[in-house]
Design an enzyme around this catalytic site. Structure first.
Site, PDB file in Angstrom:
ATOM      1  N   ASP B  11      51.556  75.539   0.340  1.00 12.56           N
ATOM      2  CA  ASP B  11      52.183  76.190   1.490  1.00 12.56           C
ATOM      3  C   ASP B  11      51.113  77.034   2.179  1.00 12.56           C
ATOM      4  OD1 ASP B  11      54.514  75.053   0.733  1.00 12.56           O
ATOM      5  OD2 ASP B  11      55.557  76.902   0.202  1.00 12.56           O
ATOM      6  N   ASP B 130      65.026  67.738   3.847  1.00 11.99           N
ATOM      7  CA  ASP B 130      65.536  68.733   2.898  1.00 11.99           C
ATOM      8  C   ASP B 130      67.005  68.408   2.675  1.00 11.99           C
ATOM      9  OD1 ASP B 130      63.081  69.988   2.848  1.00 11.99           O
ATOM     10  OD2 ASP B 130      63.604  71.444   4.401  1.00 11.99           O
TER      11      ASP B 130
END
Lengths: 208, 252
Positions: B11, B130
């Site tokens: 990330d 997601d």
């Protein structure tokens, strides 16, 4: 000096990154003189066969590469750059390639239960002894392609098994092709580029 | 045959690597080039960089980060997060990325998948999804905006549509499993791999060695993504691969 042929295709930058990382003197160029005066040539390529050939032809480079090959300058084609070394492709209709190695480019059959594109790390098996291929035997390298080359066994240095036997390294004299991306294949790939550099350094040819 | 891929995920916030736990709490990890090189050394098959930068202005840092990583690290690089257009994709591919993962923008504007596939090839277009199980509707719902916003899409149907539009790979995160360290969402990946014929990458829930064997044994996924187990040295990639090899899974 190795010249990376710059003809508006995708992976040029990453090939240059790999040569820079290895400390191999190189330049990007589409200039016929720089191509013909190079000690070695790399022909990268990503995308569709016909578009790549059109792109070379727009720059008048197809005959230049053919001339360089005839003169004995080591040439390494990568991925699509390898495929356009051959005679003919059947991707989006029939198109003519550089014709430096005999063979044709055909789709990977999907009915064998494999996913197409062939994308990921696959294991090379040597088919003959060749300094360019020896470091790859049993090793994995990174592939991304939906078409593959059909050629005679004399031109095949190594293959991967993907339902069909896909030539992963091909060679005819000074003309070499990697179907995989050496610039994306970690230490194994960098080693392949180093071997090409050695071949360039040891090449014995004369320019007219 | 292709090796199964082990993929660490980094990330990245404005050029720095962090790990999002359940998409909310962030912990500093470090320099992207250094971490990427360490993962290459360990035998990672691919790296995913997820841009979690909040503002578009700062997001420009991502292309620079990829440029730096691509000059030192020689494996496939996927970038996701904040990609809205073909231009966004082009900037990252030019910087040295091999694939771009589109999530929210693909839901609001599915044509971007097709436009990207036509311009760069399907292999450059990863559809990131997601997904969260909805027990009332008995389906996996698709969420966008970093998992904050529910859509009315069914994840399996959306996956099929995305592939038909030109996505060459699916990167699917189970929101139920993400951050729990209780293993990958096997049911989700079984359904997905039965529904599409492009590579599927499993993401979310990895906590121990056995989780990798389980997801490759039980679902036909092509890769498994993990972050914190690798970032904090709980597992190394070589140890994961040794375990998979022992189980007969083909790894590099």
């Amino acid at each position: 000096m190795i010249t990376i042929i710059d003809y508006d295709t995708g992976n040029t930058r990453n090939v240059k990154n790999a040569l820079d990382f290895l400390g191999v003197p190189n330049q990007l160029s589409a200039d016929p003189n720089e191509i013909l005066m190079a000690d070695g040539l790399i022909l990268p390529g990503v995308g569709a066969f016909k578009k790549a050939m059109d792109s070379l032809n727009e720059r008048g480079l197809a005959p230049v590469i053919q001339q360089a090959a005839d003169a004995g300058i080591p040439i390494l084609g990568i991925c699509l750059g390898m495929q356009i070394l051959f005679d003919t492709s059947y991707e989006f209709g029939e198109s003519t390639g550089l014709g430096l190695i005999a063979g044709e480019v055909v789709p990977i059959p999907e009915d064998l239960g494999v996913k197409v594109p062939h994308m990921g790390w696959d294991q090379n098996r040597s088919r003959k002894v060749d300094p360019l291929g020896d470091g790859f035997d049993e090793q994995f390298s990174y592939f991304v392609h939906s078409y593959y080359v059909k050629t005679t066994s004399e031109s095949i240095v190594s293959t991967v098994d993907y339902g069909v036997q896909i030539p992963s390294i091909v060679r005819k004299d000074n003309v070499i092709g990697f179907q995989f991306h050496p610039e994306k294949s970690g230490a194994v790939g960098l080693n392949g580029l180093s071997k090409f550099k050695e071949m360039v350094e040891n090449a014995d040819y004369s320019r007219n | 045959m292709l090796a199964k891929r082990i993929i660490p995920c980094l990330d990245v916030d404005h050029g720095r690597v962090k790990k999002g736990v359940n998409f909310v709490n962030l912990q500093y990890v470090g320099d992207p080039v250094e971490i990427a090189a360490a993962y290459q050394q360990q035998g990672a098959d691919e790296l995913v960089f997820l841009d979690i930068t909040a503002t578009n202005e700062k997001r420009k840092a991502m292309a620079e980060t990829i440029r730096k990583v691509a000059s030192q690290v020689f494996m496939p690089l996927t970038v996701g997060g904040g990609i809205h257009s073909v231009d966004d994709m082009q900037n990252l591919l030019k910087a040295g990325a091999d694939k771009t993962a589109i999530n929210s923008a693909a839901v609001s504007n599915p044509e971007v998948i097709t436009a990207g596939a036509e311009k760069f090839g399907v292999q450059c277009v990863v559809l990131a999804i997601d997904a969260k199980w909805n027990s009332a509707r008995r389906q996996y719902d698709v969420y966008v905006n970093g998992g904050r916003q529910q859509t009315n899409l069914n994840a399996i149907e959306w996956a099929k549509k995305g592939v038909a539009l030109g996505a060459g790979e699916l990167l699917v995160t189970s929101m139920d499993k993400d951050g729990t360290k209780s293993g990958y969402d096997i049911q989700l990946y079984k359904q997905l791999t039965a529904a599409v014929n492009v590579p599927v990458i499993a993401s979310g829930g990895c906590g121990q060695l056995g989780d990798f064997v389980e997801v490759f044994d039980q679902a036909d996924v092509d890769g498994a993504l993990a972050a914190s187990v690798f970032h904090f040295g709980e597992l190394t990639i070589s140890e994961v691969k040794a375990d998979l090899r022992k189980d007969g899974v083909i790894v590099r």
